[in-house]
Motif scaffolding. Sequence first.
Motif, PDB file in Angstrom:
ATOM      1  N   VAL A   1       4.841  18.279   0.832  1.00  0.00           N
ATOM      2  CA  VAL A   1       4.819  16.859   1.185  1.00  0.00           C
ATOM      3  C   VAL A   1       3.474  16.239   0.792  1.00  0.00           C
ATOM      4  N   VAL A   2       2.384  16.942   1.078  1.00  0.00           N
ATOM      5  CA  VAL A   2       1.056  16.416   0.752  1.00  0.00           C
ATOM      6  C   VAL A   2       0.878  16.292  -0.755  1.00  0.00           C
ATOM      7  N   ASP A   3       1.279  17.312  -1.517  1.00  0.00           N
ATOM      8  CA  ASP A   3       1.147  17.237  -2.973  1.00  0.00           C
ATOM      9  C   ASP A   3       2.031  16.137  -3.565  1.00  0.00           C
ATOM     10  N   ALA A   4       3.207  15.921  -2.986  1.00  0.00           N
ATOM     11  CA  ALA A   4       4.071  14.827  -3.445  1.00  0.00           C
ATOM     12  C   ALA A   4       3.392  13.483  -3.199  1.00  0.00           C
ATOM     13  N   PHE A   5       2.771  13.329  -2.020  1.00  0.00           N
ATOM     14  CA  PHE A   5       2.045  12.101  -1.715  1.00  0.00           C
ATOM     15  C   PHE A   5       0.896  11.895  -2.693  1.00  0.00           C
ATOM     16  N   LEU A   6       0.124  12.940  -2.953  1.00  0.00           N
ATOM     17  CA  LEU A   6      -1.000  12.834  -3.874  1.00  0.00           C
ATOM     18  C   LEU A   6      -0.533  12.496  -5.286  1.00  0.00           C
ATOM     19  N   THR A   7       0.612  13.018  -5.693  1.00  0.00           N
ATOM     20  CA  THR A   7       1.187  12.694  -7.000  1.00  0.00           C
ATOM     21  C   THR A   7       1.534  11.211  -7.079  1.00  0.00           C
ATOM     22  N   GLU A   8       2.117  10.685  -6.009  1.00  0.00           N
ATOM     23  CA  GLU A   8       2.463   9.266  -5.972  1.00  0.00           C
ATOM     24  C   GLU A   8       1.209   8.390  -5.975  1.00  0.00           C
ATOM     25  N   VAL A   9       0.192   8.809  -5.255  1.00  0.00           N
ATOM     26  CA  VAL A   9      -1.066   8.053  -5.241  1.00  0.00           C
ATOM     27  C   VAL A   9      -1.654   7.985  -6.645  1.00  0.00           C
ATOM     28  N   ALA A  10      -1.684   9.112  -7.325  1.00  0.00           N
ATOM     29  CA  ALA A  10      -2.244   9.147  -8.684  1.00  0.00           C
ATOM     30  C   ALA A  10      -1.435   8.283  -9.637  1.00  0.00           C
ATOM     31  N   ALA A  11      -0.111   8.232  -9.450  1.00  0.00           N
ATOM     32  CA  ALA A  11       0.751   7.468 -10.345  1.00  0.00           C
ATOM     33  C   ALA A  11       0.641   5.958 -10.128  1.00  0.00           C
TER      34      ALA A  11
ATOM     35  N   LYS B   1       1.696  18.707  12.312  1.00  0.00           N
ATOM     36  CA  LYS B   1       0.993  19.018  11.076  1.00  0.00           C
ATOM     37  C   LYS B   1       1.654  20.129  10.265  1.00  0.00           C
ATOM     38  N   SER B   2       2.598  20.826  10.828  1.00  0.00           N
ATOM     39  CA  SER B   2       3.223  21.943  10.118  1.00  0.00           C
ATOM     40  C   SER B   2       4.112  21.466   8.978  1.00  0.00           C
ATOM     41  N   TRP B   3       4.620  20.248   9.019  1.00  0.00           N
ATOM     42  CA  TRP B   3       5.503  19.796   7.945  1.00  0.00           C
ATOM     43  C   TRP B   3       4.743  19.514   6.668  1.00  0.00           C
TER      44      TRP B   3
ATOM     45  N   ALA C   1       0.843  -1.199   0.000  1.00  0.00           N
ATOM     46  CA  ALA C   1       0.000   0.000   0.000  1.00  0.00           C
ATOM     47  C   ALA C   1       0.872   1.240   0.000  1.00  0.00           C
ATOM     48  N   LEU C   2       0.365   2.298  -0.604  1.00  0.00           N
ATOM     49  CA  LEU C   2       1.010   3.598  -0.475  1.00  0.00           C
ATOM     50  C   LEU C   2       0.614   4.160   0.877  1.00  0.00           C
ATOM     51  N   ALA C   3       1.538   4.809   1.556  1.00  0.00           N
ATOM     52  CA  ALA C   3       1.223   5.333   2.878  1.00  0.00           C
ATOM     53  C   ALA C   3       1.877   6.690   3.079  1.00  0.00           C
ATOM     54  N   VAL C   4       1.214   7.546   3.812  1.00  0.00           N
ATOM     55  CA  VAL C   4       1.793   8.808   4.248  1.00  0.00           C
ATOM     56  C   VAL C   4       1.651   8.866   5.759  1.00  0.00           C
ATOM     57  N   LEU C   5       2.673   9.335   6.400  1.00  0.00           N
ATOM     58  CA  LEU C   5       2.655   9.475   7.843  1.00  0.00           C
ATOM     59  C   LEU C   5       2.470  10.948   8.168  1.00  0.00           C
ATOM     60  N   HIS C   6       1.411  11.263   8.869  1.00  0.00           N
ATOM     61  CA  HIS C   6       1.097  12.650   9.187  1.00  0.00           C
ATOM     62  C   HIS C   6       1.397  12.875  10.654  1.00  0.00           C
ATOM     63  N   VAL C   7       2.365  13.720  10.946  1.00  0.00           N
ATOM     64  CA  VAL C   7       2.807  13.909  12.322  1.00  0.00           C
ATOM     65  C   VAL C   7       1.910  14.877  13.066  1.00  0.00           C
ATOM     66  N   ALA C   8       1.963  14.805  14.384  1.00  0.00           N
ATOM     67  CA  ALA C   8       1.085  15.605  15.234  1.00  0.00           C
ATOM     68  C   ALA C   8       1.234  17.100  14.985  1.00  0.00           C
TER      69      ALA C   8
END
Length: 92
Positions: free
Chosen positions: A28-38, A12-14, A3-10
């Motif tokens: 970081v979020v847009d990079a994750f979304l790009t990987e999900v779409a790919a 949230k500023s990162w 599975a693709l996974a993203v770890l969101h830290v407490a």
Amino acid sequence: MAALAVLHVAAKSWSGQQVALRGTQLTVVDAFLTEVAAAASKPVVVIDIGANDGLWSKKMMQRLRNITHPGRPIDFMFLEPQQQFLTKLAAR
């Protein structure tokens, strides 16, 4: 299949921090979304550490639904140690 996974830290500023993905600067979020779409065939797992009331995850779910096909598995795991947030989190 992994599975693709993203770890969101407490903190949230990162989430707004810039990272390089294939030569492009993205948050970081847009990079994750790009990987999900790919990787259209893989399940998606989002781990929200310090979930508070779950608002960040609710917004992420909406963004994921906009870029994935219907029926693609998207799972969320919420980790929240503060008792005062559990009622709101459970309601989401």
